[in-house]
Write an enzyme that holds these catalytic residues in place. Structure first.
Site, short mmCIF file in Angstrom:
data_model
loop_
_atom_site.label_atom_id
_atom_site.label_comp_id
_atom_site.label_asym_id
_atom_site.label_seq_id
_atom_site.Cartn_x
_atom_site.Cartn_y
_atom_site.Cartn_z
N GLU A 116 0.85 -1.20 0.00
CA GLU A 116 0.00 0.00 0.00
C GLU A 116 0.87 1.24 0.00
O GLU A 116 2.02 1.18 0.44
CB GLU A 116 -0.85 0.05 1.29
N LYS A 118 2.25 4.56 1.51
CA LYS A 118 2.35 5.08 2.87
C LYS A 118 1.99 6.56 2.81
O LYS A 118 2.78 7.40 2.40
CB LYS A 118 3.76 4.89 3.43
N ASP A 120 1.11 10.26 3.80
CA ASP A 120 1.77 11.10 4.78
C ASP A 120 0.77 12.04 5.46
O ASP A 120 0.66 13.22 5.14
CB ASP A 120 2.88 11.92 4.10
N TYR A 233 -7.69 1.79 6.07
CA TYR A 233 -6.86 0.60 5.82
C TYR A 233 -6.94 -0.48 6.88
O TYR A 233 -6.19 -1.45 6.84
CB TYR A 233 -5.40 0.98 5.53
N LYS A 321 10.74 3.47 3.31
CA LYS A 321 10.64 4.92 3.19
C LYS A 321 11.48 5.43 2.02
O LYS A 321 12.64 5.05 1.88
CB LYS A 321 11.16 5.57 4.48
N CYS A 416 13.05 48.26 4.95
CA CYS A 416 12.28 47.40 4.06
C CYS A 416 12.85 47.51 2.64
O CYS A 416 12.98 48.62 2.12
CB CYS A 416 10.81 47.82 4.08
N CYS A 419 10.08 49.51 0.38
CA CYS A 419 9.65 50.90 0.57
C CYS A 419 10.63 51.73 1.40
O CYS A 419 10.48 52.94 1.51
CB CYS A 419 8.26 50.94 1.21
N CYS A 434 8.06 45.03 8.08
CA CYS A 434 7.92 46.41 7.61
C CYS A 434 6.53 46.85 8.11
O CYS A 434 5.55 46.17 7.87
CB CYS A 434 7.96 46.45 6.09
N CYS A 439 3.30 50.20 2.05
CA CYS A 439 4.38 49.51 1.35
C CYS A 439 3.79 48.76 0.15
O CYS A 439 2.88 47.96 0.31
CB CYS A 439 5.07 48.54 2.30
S1 IVH Z 1 -0.84 0.54 8.81
C1 IVH Z 1 -0.16 -1.61 12.55
N1 IVH Z 1 -0.99 1.55 6.38
O1 IVH Z 1 2.23 5.42 8.95
C2 IVH Z 1 -0.47 -0.88 11.32
N2 IVH Z 1 -0.15 2.91 8.12
O2 IVH Z 1 4.74 5.20 10.37
C3 IVH Z 1 -0.09 0.53 11.39
N3 IVH Z 1 0.43 5.18 7.42
O3 IVH Z 1 0.85 5.40 12.17
C4 IVH Z 1 -0.64 1.36 10.35
N4 IVH Z 1 -0.12 4.94 5.31
O4 IVH Z 1 -0.32 6.81 10.36
C5 IVH Z 1 -0.65 1.77 7.67
N5 IVH Z 1 -1.19 2.30 4.20
C6 IVH Z 1 -0.85 2.53 5.48
C7 IVH Z 1 -0.35 3.76 5.92
C8 IVH Z 1 -0.02 3.93 7.26
C9 IVH Z 1 0.34 5.76 6.24
C10 IVH Z 1 0.93 5.84 8.64
C11 IVH Z 1 0.12 5.56 9.88
C12 IVH Z 1 1.09 4.97 10.86
C13 IVH Z 1 2.38 5.48 10.34
C14 IVH Z 1 3.55 4.65 10.80
#
Ligand code: IVH
Length: 672
Positions: A116, A118, A120, A233, A321, A416, A419, A434, A439
């Site tokens: 999946e 990740k 942010d 998720y 990551k 500034c 101005c 400023c 200005c």
């Molecule tokens: S699973 C035990 N799935 O990443 C399972 N987390 O660094 C934990 N996050 O706290 C979460 N995308 O906020 C999961 N597809 C995804 C995610 C995800 C982002 C975040 C989540 C978690 C953090 C951990």
């Protein structure tokens, strides 16, 4: 359209059903079938019906997404099971080590995984009872989070209720918990920061911080405006994973109408996962939101249980990551930019460098503290990073034999750069500013703020028009708006007779708006809408406000030493006083009703609930506020009184639970 003959109950419910359908098409599937205007019409019909029949308002009605009542802090709530985080890996090797551990611990090699994105943002739990959303809880420390239900309800991709048949079809029980990621799409993030810049508020560094800041807003109206998004998720029942495979969980959530990220893949080994990771490294640039990696999860729940977890992270999942998109280049110069509030921002001028497909030529250095922290000098080689941030930032100075250090130290200019007015740094503050209201750099943004809907409400005075007016020198300050003639407007591009007349009418109408709006419109630093209102009520005229000293200003509700100083500083500048004189001549409303708020209920917090008989909610609120008290929307330990009318529900229960004093209307009158 619902037939006229239907009873209101049925009619309302059928309209709500339509709205839910279109909300899902729009927010979850990204495939709207009707225009925004038609959608708004449907919503208005429900609002009208609900206004006529308040007894038919239900908590899961789409109209109830927008709260609007400010609340005290958030109530802490324990999670059904810990909300875990993930262990991170940064290389293929580490990922393969993880696979090896999974094989060893489980004693099998045929393990399926789900890959999946990740996302942010921040994780958030949603509790559903009988198919209805009853609670939204932040992760907090993993064991205890905060109740942010009212804000979560404003997120369109969070279903407020799921029809029974749908749950049944998806194989989900009526009481369940969903976990997922709350995030702010990049477009919303950009828009929000631009608006904050205009209002002179500090900017959020990235969408993740903005999400956290937004969901912890005390006013859900604000959360609603910021357009957060939610991807689900996990599905739990009594704190435990419900389905026997993670892939099934995602499909079931999907089927039940939750937004599940479509960029997911069931794979049979880490080679396939690695391919997925490589593919998204490039593709992530084109996503409308930020991701910082890929999550790989063991598919089978039985296997997950067997693997268990260590500390705060499961052994059955891992995050790969991506490295921050960064590049190394030479910092050739540091220049200063001036924003609406006059804030001076140092900006690094860079030798052009390609980062993640974009050529970067400048990067923010935020302020002098940041320059000090980085120890950066002009001529240094620096590492520049591009995250979800609006502007790239200088992450660090490179110090090695191939990258000689720069020699020139940057100093904030005393005047500034636009101005020439002397720059001011208020004691205890990071930013230099400023303070000249005229200005030119501040002009454009100041005018946009002045004309915006919540201020002088001059409809049509948008970016394009303000650009033309200021570039041609027709408007040099907000008072000039009131001198504009039809001929002025007709001399502009894309301006016909009718539009010119409309905007002139809008400008003329704005003169009728009350003093508090004008005060707010001046853009005095730290004077927002609410402070402007208190100032207007206290002083009753611009004249009195202009001549007020620090001490008197501080006696005004919610005005502390820093705001008082900012006001005195503003009126201390001759150009600003002259501006007020011209607004007066133009005929704006510069006097208002003085209002003495009592002090009888100062510091006391009230919550109103149930149906009041002797006055409306608004009247009751007004009476309490007039006596110096505060009315909030939800009951907490800090609440002093709950005023309960007929049919008071959960708030009354909550008050009893917390031991908060409950009074009726008579009791309230007594206190007043
Ligand atoms: S699973 C035990 N799935 O990443 C399972 N987390 O660094 C934990 N996050 O706290 C979460 N995308 O906020 C999961 N597809 C995804 C995610 C995800 C982002 C975040 C989540 C978690 C953090 C951990």
């Amino acid at each position: 359209m619902a037939a006229k003959s239907k009873d209101p109950d049925q009619k309302i419910e059928s309209l709500r059903e339509k709205i839910r359908h279109h909300e899902r098409l729009y927010y979850v599937l990204d495939q709207p079938e009707i225009s925004d205007a038609d959608f708004d019409k449907l919503m208005q019909q429900v609002k009208d019906l609900e206004a006529e029949h308040p007894d038919l308002i239900t908590a899961d009605s789409p109209t109830q997404r927008v709260g609007g009542k400010p609340r005290e802090g958030f109530v802490k709530i324990a999670h059904s099971s810990p909300m875990l985080s993930l262990d991170n890996t940064y290389s293929e090797e580490e990922l393969r080590d993880w696979e090896r551990r999974v094989h060893e611990l489980s004693g099998r090699r045929d393990v399926d995984y789900v890959c999946e994105l990740k996302l942010d943002g921040m994780s958030l739990a949603l509790i559903y009872e009988d198919g209805k959303l009853v609670r939204g809880i932040t992760r907090g420390d993993g064991s205890i989070g905060e109740d942010v239900t009212l804000n979560v309800r404003t997120v369109r991709s969070v279903p407020l209720s799921v029809p029974k048949e749908k749950l049944k079809k998806a194989g989900i029980p009526p009481d369940f918990e969903v976990r997922g990621e709350l995030l702010m799409p990049l477009a919303a993030f950009k828009r929000m920061n631009e608006e904050r810049e205009r209002k002179g508020l500090s900017l959020f560094a990235n969408p993740r911080n903005a999400t956290a800041g937004t969901v912890r807003q005390l006013e859900s109206r604000v959360t609603a405006e910021r357009r957060l998004d939610y991807f689900s998720y996990m599905l739990l029942k009594n704190g435990r994973t419900y389905f026997d495979r993670h892939s099934k969980t995602l499909d079931a959530l999907d089927a039940a109408g939750f937004k599940v990220n479509q960029s997911r893949k069931l794979v049979h080994n880490i080679d396939e996962a690695w391919t997925f990771i490589r593919q998204w490294e490039e593709k992530r640039e084109s996503l409308p939101y930020e991701i910082d990696g890929i999550v790989i999860k063991v598919d089978r729940t039985a296997l997950q249980d067997e693997l268990g977890f260590t500390g705060k992270a499961p052994r059955w999942a891992i995050a790969y990551k991506y490295a921050a998109r960064a590049g190394i280049t030479k910092l050739e110069d540091i220049r200063v930019q001036v924003g609406r509030t006059g804030k001076l921002t140092p900006v690094a001028m860079l030798a052009p460098v390609l980062i993640g497909g974009t050529t970067v030529r400048n990067a923010t250095l935020h302020n002098m503290d940041e320059i000090g922290r980085l120890g950066v000098k002009i001529g240094d080689w620096v590492q520049v990073e591009r995250g979800g941030d609006v502007i790239p930032k200088v992450a660090k100075v490179i110090e090695d034999k191939d990258h000689p250090r720069g020699t020139r130290t940057f100093e904030m200019p005393e005047k500034c750069p636009v101005c020439g007015t002397k720059v001011v740094r208020t004691e205890g503050e990071v930013d230099y500013r400023c303070v000249n209201a005229n200005c030119p750099a501040k002009l454009r943004e100041t005018i946009l703020h002045f004309a915006s809907r919540g201020v002088m409400n001059i409809d049509g005075m948008g970016d394009a028009l303000v650009n033309q007016l200021t570039e041609r020198g027709l408007v040099k300050n907000v008072a000039d708006l009131y001198k504009l003639t039809k001929a002025d407007f007709l001399s502009l591009e894309r301006m016909g007779d009718k539009s010119a007349q409309n905007i002139l009418d809008e400008i003329a109408n704005s003169k009728k708006l009350p003093l508090e709006r004008v005060i707010y419109g001046l853009g005095i630093r730290m004077v927002g809408e609410r402070t402007a209102q208190f100032l207007s009520e206290h002083f009753g005229s611009m004249e009195a406000l202009e001549s007020a000293g620090i001490e008197e200003l501080q006696s005004v509700n919610e005005v502390g030493p820093r705001i008082a100083e900012s006001i005195v500083e503003f009126f201390g500048i001759a150009a600003n006083r002259k501006l007020i004189g011209r607004l007066r001549e133009a005929g704006l409303t510069l006097t208002g009703q003085k209002k003495q708020r009592g002090s009888k209920l100062a510091g006391k917090t009230f919550v109103l609930t149930g149906t009041l008989v002797h006055f409306t909610r608004d009247e009751a609120k007004q009476m309490i506020e007039d006596a110096g008290g505060k009315v909030t929307g939800s009951v907490s330990k800090k609440t002093d009184y709950v005023v309960a009318g007929a049919d008071a529900g959960s708030k009354l229960d909550k008050a009893k639970e917390l031991g908060v004093k409950v009074i009726d209307e008579k009791g309230m009158k007594g206190i007043l």
